[in-house]
Scaffold this motif. Sequence first.
Motif, short mmCIF file in Angstrom:
data_model
loop_
_atom_site.label_atom_id
_atom_site.label_comp_id
_atom_site.label_asym_id
_atom_site.label_seq_id
_atom_site.Cartn_x
_atom_site.Cartn_y
_atom_site.Cartn_z
N PHE A 262 5.25 14.24 10.28
CA PHE A 262 5.33 12.99 11.01
C PHE A 262 3.93 12.61 11.49
O PHE A 262 3.40 13.23 12.41
N ASN A 263 3.36 11.61 10.87
CA ASN A 263 1.96 11.25 11.12
C ASN A 263 1.69 10.85 12.55
O ASN A 263 0.63 11.13 13.08
N ARG A 264 2.63 10.14 13.14
CA ARG A 264 2.37 9.62 14.47
C ARG A 264 2.93 10.52 15.57
O ARG A 264 3.14 10.08 16.68
N ARG B 42 -2.66 14.39 16.53
CA ARG B 42 -1.64 13.70 15.75
C ARG B 42 -1.61 14.21 14.32
O ARG B 42 -2.65 14.40 13.70
N GLY B 43 -0.39 14.42 13.82
CA GLY B 43 -0.23 14.97 12.48
C GLY B 43 -1.02 14.24 11.42
O GLY B 43 -1.62 14.86 10.54
N GLY B 44 -1.04 12.92 11.51
CA GLY B 44 -1.70 12.11 10.49
C GLY B 44 -3.20 12.33 10.41
O GLY B 44 -3.82 11.98 9.42
N THR B 45 -3.78 12.89 11.47
CA THR B 45 -5.23 13.06 11.45
C THR B 45 -5.65 14.49 11.09
O THR B 45 -6.83 14.81 11.10
N GLN C 71 -2.25 20.12 7.46
CA GLN C 71 -0.94 19.47 7.31
C GLN C 71 0.03 20.38 6.57
O GLN C 71 1.22 20.46 6.90
N GLN D 213 9.78 7.28 11.31
CA GLN D 213 8.63 7.58 10.45
C GLN D 213 9.04 8.05 9.07
O GLN D 213 8.35 7.79 8.09
N ARG E 299 0.28 -0.72 15.65
CA ARG E 299 -0.53 0.47 15.49
C ARG E 299 -1.60 0.28 14.42
O ARG E 299 -1.32 -0.19 13.32
N VAL F 23 -4.39 5.30 11.63
CA VAL F 23 -5.48 6.25 11.37
C VAL F 23 -4.80 7.44 10.72
O VAL F 23 -4.45 8.40 11.37
N GLU F 24 -4.55 7.33 9.45
CA GLU F 24 -3.76 8.37 8.82
C GLU F 24 -4.32 8.76 7.48
O GLU F 24 -4.88 7.95 6.75
#
Lengths: 240, 304
Positions: A91-93, A133-136, A142, B185, B298, B301-302
């Motif tokens: 979950f990226n966010r 955050r997962g997405g970063t 990951q 998500q 949002r 930034v992914e």
Amino acid sequence: MSALLSLTGVTAFYGAIQALRGIDLTVEKGEIVTLIGANGAGKSTLMMTICGSPRARDGQIVHEGQDITAWPTHLIMRRRIAQAPEGRRIFNRMTVHENLLMGAEVAGRTDTTDGLDQVFTLFPRLKERIGQRGGTLSGGEQQMLAIGRALMSRPTLLLLDEPSLGLAPLVVRQIFGAIRDLNRTTGLTVLLVEQNAYQALRLAHRGYVLVNGSITMAGTGAELLARPEIRAAYLEGGHT
Amino acid sequence: MAYALQQLINGVTLGMIYGLIAVGYTMVYGIIGMINFAHGDVFMVGSFLSLIALLGLAALGITSVPLALALTLIFAAGIAALYGWTIERVAYRPLRGSFRLAPLISAIGMSITLQNFVQVSQGARVKPIEAIIPGGIQIMDQGGFAVRLSWMQIAIVVITMSILGIFTWLVTKTPLGRTMRACEQDLKMASLLGIDTDRTISLTFVIGAALAAVAGFMFLLYYGVIDFYIGFIAGVKAFTAAVLGGIGSLPGAVLGGLLIGLIEVFWSAYFSVEYKDVAAFAILIVVLIFMPTGILGRAEVEKV
Ligand SMILES: Nc1ncnc2c1ncn2[C@@H]1O[C@H](COP(=O)(O)OP(=O)(O)OP(=O)(O)O)[C@@H](O)[C@H]1O
Ligand SMILES: [Mg+2]
């Protein structure tokens, strides 16, 4: 004793496209079983079909004596089956911590400290990144998170779809080492899909070769490794 | 000055009502990526349910105003929640997994159904109601122009901001909120973690509908007249608010509502009432050109 998981004559479709053509496969308790095959052979589909998405059209999937073929995904996953799916799908966010807590959702959310400890021992890196955050996260981080999240539910059967994808050799060794350790110490049963056939077959007790939605060969890791056709098709370019 | 202040007060109040409706659009969009066109009509139904409850309670001889309002709110929110649940179950769930436009068309159908249902069952004429919470305070008096802040306006702002606070906390801090964000998500991954995604989606509709009913309740008390068509107009505005604020964001929904409310009121006060909607939508277009994800949308930034 009956197998922990057994598939008989399982087929699966995406619309009109048939992705699995009568799969027979068993996984015994405490085994590491690997599934190898070319791109598009149906490996990921097989992993997802076990979890009910897509649902098997024909055949039967039995887990611990229970026919789960027609079960909805979330109920299958509550049988202490966990999957770290293709593409990681973290979950990226959400933060690393929240991602891990999501993994514990099945276990009833109670007392996640043991699970977190186990994951952090395995991947100390995740502990350093707990609020990120997962997405970063980096790709390797990951992947660790995806595996860690799957472990949070305290599964007895773990499905791993290409855990080594895109990772540095050192990290791959670390992850394979972790799988072996978990299998030896806790008796965790693992079904592993890998492009890296050499390492996978060395790690696994048994393996299956999937071609075009059908299983064409099966045997112990050592047996499959010794086969010339396997070497030609999947181990070309040396032992990486 | 006094005139502008009065417009500000009116604009904020209207904006809060839009904002509360917008929360429902944003939540549903967030979780299944679908615009629930029937949501505005659930707001309208909530408003009618409030009216029915108030008249019913009066007929039963309940004279305590706070009690009557509390019971009305519970009744309207509860029944509207049931509407929300049913709509999802009947009109959207069977279409999940089919092509993307199917549920949208179904939503428009649902919207028309609700409008016609209320038109037929309640009549097409506007329904007036006596002011239940009259009065307020006079803030200033400038050259004979009195700036007034009514109790009702205060109540609307307080209720909306409290709901925003509670739901922001719910979504960001509680396990239930985490589950909802997970579904938002990656629905498939959520189900792979053992989450009953259908249940979570139903819950989102139920919450959105209940909030729409709260907005409908406040609308009825504030304006004192409703008809079967208010849902369409308010729905379009609230949807605009959700997009403007950044669809998927709860504070964004209320902020967007606030902006639409203010634009509408100020435009009507200083330029022309006829063109107030043109102004609101023109701003929407301008904002979307420069900020495609809305004001609080949002910025991704992914890694991929
Ligand atoms: N959602 C989908 N819709 C349609 N076809 C699909 C879908 N997912 C997979 N397929 C098709 O099903 C077949 C099997 O795909 P699958 O992802 O299972 O292969 P794989 O063995 O995991 O491949 P890889 O090694 O590249 O991951 C492929 O031909 C693929 O194109
Ligand atoms: Mg695959």
